[in-house]
Design an enzyme around this catalytic site. Sequence first.
Site, PDB file in Angstrom:
ATOM      1  N   CYS A  72      63.436   3.664 -54.875  1.00 14.61           N
ATOM      2  CA  CYS A  72      63.146   5.088 -54.703  1.00 14.61           C
ATOM      3  C   CYS A  72      61.889   5.298 -53.880  1.00 14.61           C
ATOM      4  O   CYS A  72      60.829   5.654 -54.400  1.00 14.61           O
ATOM      5  CB  CYS A  72      63.046   5.756 -56.062  1.00 14.61           C
ATOM      6  SG  CYS A  72      64.586   5.598 -56.950  1.00 14.61           S
ATOM      7  N   GLY A 101      50.022 -19.633 -37.262  1.00 11.69           N
ATOM      8  CA  GLY A 101      50.325 -18.413 -36.525  1.00 11.69           C
ATOM      9  C   GLY A 101      51.367 -18.519 -35.436  1.00 11.69           C
ATOM     10  O   GLY A 101      51.669 -17.520 -34.787  1.00 11.69           O
ATOM     11  N   GLY A 113      53.016 -21.886 -41.215  1.00 12.28           N
ATOM     12  CA  GLY A 113      53.876 -21.331 -42.256  1.00 12.28           C
ATOM     13  C   GLY A 113      55.194 -20.866 -41.675  1.00 12.28           C
ATOM     14  O   GLY A 113      56.211 -21.556 -41.682  1.00 12.28           O
ATOM     15  N   ARG A 114      55.140 -19.668 -41.108  1.00 14.72           N
ATOM     16  CA  ARG A 114      56.326 -19.017 -40.568  1.00 14.72           C
ATOM     17  C   ARG A 114      57.140 -19.913 -39.628  1.00 14.72           C
ATOM     18  O   ARG A 114      58.365 -19.946 -39.711  1.00 14.72           O
ATOM     19  CB  ARG A 114      55.872 -17.781 -39.788  1.00 14.72           C
ATOM     20  CG  ARG A 114      56.989 -16.880 -39.304  1.00 14.72           C
ATOM     21  CD  ARG A 114      56.426 -15.859 -38.304  1.00 14.72           C
ATOM     22  NE  ARG A 114      55.242 -15.194 -38.812  1.00 14.72           N
ATOM     23  CZ  ARG A 114      55.273 -14.086 -39.545  1.00 14.72           C
ATOM     24  NH1 ARG A 114      56.407 -13.507 -39.835  1.00 14.72           N
ATOM     25  NH2 ARG A 114      54.145 -13.547 -39.983  1.00 14.72           N
ATOM     26  N   ARG A 139      59.143  -7.047 -45.371  1.00 14.80           N
ATOM     27  CA  ARG A 139      58.667  -7.051 -43.982  1.00 14.80           C
ATOM     28  C   ARG A 139      59.094  -5.820 -43.163  1.00 14.80           C
ATOM     29  O   ARG A 139      58.267  -5.273 -42.432  1.00 14.80           O
ATOM     30  CB  ARG A 139      59.079  -8.349 -43.259  1.00 14.80           C
ATOM     31  CG  ARG A 139      58.499  -9.606 -43.917  1.00 14.80           C
ATOM     32  CD  ARG A 139      58.733 -10.871 -43.103  1.00 14.80           C
ATOM     33  NE  ARG A 139      57.997 -10.848 -41.869  1.00 14.80           N
ATOM     34  CZ  ARG A 139      58.491 -10.551 -40.678  1.00 14.80           C
ATOM     35  NH1 ARG A 139      59.786 -10.325 -40.538  1.00 14.80           N
ATOM     36  NH2 ARG A 139      57.725 -10.507 -39.621  1.00 14.80           N
TER      37      ARG A 139
HETATM   38  C1  LIG Z   1      48.818 -17.178 -43.388  1.00 16.43           C
HETATM   39  C2  LIG Z   1      47.927 -18.261 -42.911  1.00 16.43           C
HETATM   40  C3  LIG Z   1      48.460 -19.328 -42.175  1.00 16.43           C
HETATM   41  C4  LIG Z   1      49.911 -19.415 -41.766  1.00 16.43           C
HETATM   42  O1  LIG Z   1      50.269 -18.438 -40.864  1.00 16.43           O
HETATM   43  P1  LIG Z   1      51.737 -18.498 -40.199  1.00 16.43           P
HETATM   44  O2  LIG Z   1      51.745 -17.346 -39.297  1.00 16.43           O
HETATM   45  O3  LIG Z   1      52.724 -18.377 -41.300  1.00 16.43           O
HETATM   46  O4  LIG Z   1      51.840 -19.800 -39.487  1.00 16.43           O
HETATM   47  C5  LIG Z   1      47.605 -20.346 -41.808  1.00 16.43           C
HETATM   48  N1  LIG Z   1      46.282 -20.321 -42.146  1.00 16.43           N
HETATM   49  C6  LIG Z   1      45.747 -19.314 -42.845  1.00 16.43           C
HETATM   50  C7  LIG Z   1      44.312 -19.343 -43.185  1.00 16.43           C
HETATM   51  C8  LIG Z   1      46.547 -18.252 -43.254  1.00 16.43           C
HETATM   52  O5  LIG Z   1      46.003 -17.242 -43.936  1.00 16.43           O
END
Ligand SMILES: *Cc1c(COP(=O)(O)O)cnc(C)c1O
Length: 416
Positions: A341, A238, A274-275, A311
């Site tokens: 569309c 996150g 992730g992000r 997004r």
């Molecule tokens: C989506 C997710 C992440 C990664 O979140 P980011 O914001 O991309 O870092 C980590 N753990 C779980 C369980 C997720 O669903």
Amino acid sequence: MHPFHYRAGQLYVDDCLVSEIVERYGTPCYVYSELYLRERYHAFAHALGEQTLTCYAVKANSNLHLLRRLAQWGAGFDIVSAGELARVLRAGGDPKKIVFSGVGKSRDEIHAALDAGIFCLNVESAAELERIAEVATKMGLRAPVALRVNPDVDPGTHKYIATGLKESKFGIPIAAAEALYRRAAEWPSIAFIGVAAHIGSQLIDLQPLGAAARRLRDLYERLRDSGITLRHIDCGGGVGIRYHEENAPSPADYAAVLDTALAGLQVRRVVELGRSLVGNAGALLTTVEYWKKNEGKHFCVVDAAMNDLLRPSLYGAWHEFLPLRQSDAPLRDCDIVGPVCESGDFLAKNRPLPAIAAGESLAILGAGAYGFAMSSQYNSRPRAAEILVQGAEIRCIRRRETLADLLGPEEDCLVD
Ligand SMILES: *Cc1c(COP(=O)(O)O)cnc(C)c1O
């Protein structure tokens, strides 16, 4: 901040001229910097230290070639489906570094995960724990499990990506989790090895992450005092990035927040990022098709759309647009829209953009995470190509889909 920059008025990603990628592969097309991804991964892994298993959250961008590199650099992986498990294994990821999250794991998915010998299943309900116990019993093994608890903290992010509030579908309320650990502690097919949480995405203020880690610690200590000793605390992912003017936290800021919350605790840590690893490594390249003006409002119609990058439509997300050739044309306020569309099909609203000519291309930054991964074939648009830049080398890592890719699954079923 990101690997895109101008040299002599031309946009580069690392040492590659972006216009050359467009010439070779066309648009819309995703491009990622290997160098940037590597630096981000190493910066987080280094800041978090040996004590932490730094996992990559595959759902942010699941391209096999990116996964292969992350596996080589030593990353673990956070998966949410059997499909992602297959990707990680194919990419050479170590099963002993895989955590499996998600609220709806099927029997087949649990079986596949146990069969692969993954590190941990993060369990999101009592019913799921019972199902895992049943599958593990049939397979004659003990499933390594963490309960994903819901710490009920407000991460202060978009409501679609806040996951740790008590009304959210994710996790087990923290009070109920304690009872479930006790109830299942003696089950022969379950090995409780950890506790997990993930409170949301694109967190700019890390304080809620610290609060969640603190609550995980409290639970860990209560369990330990009653004879249930876990081996790891998984703080989820996150960490936010800069799309526009956000003051995004650094890897060191993040590590410091976890260090404070978990100070003095001799326990392994897991994170699922992730992000923050891949978001700013990538851009979506698109070409201007037309300019049009309706009732005094300018529209820049480009060849990428919400099916390529969801997004903006889904979250009202802001992405920066850079022309491939730096332009001194006057800025014009416009909506940048695609061919799909739907009125909800836009990439930017009321954005000052140089009035570049049709046929010129733009890079949409910050598209490395939840870009291609959320793309679809809506409006029967084949999905975009994906390109990896390695220093000065340009490599295609997913070819553009063809009309055959679009029609094939139905033609396989043709009934007169
Ligand atoms: C989506 C997710 C992440 C990664 O979140 P980011 O914001 O991309 O870092 C980590 N753990 C779980 C369980 C997720 O669903």
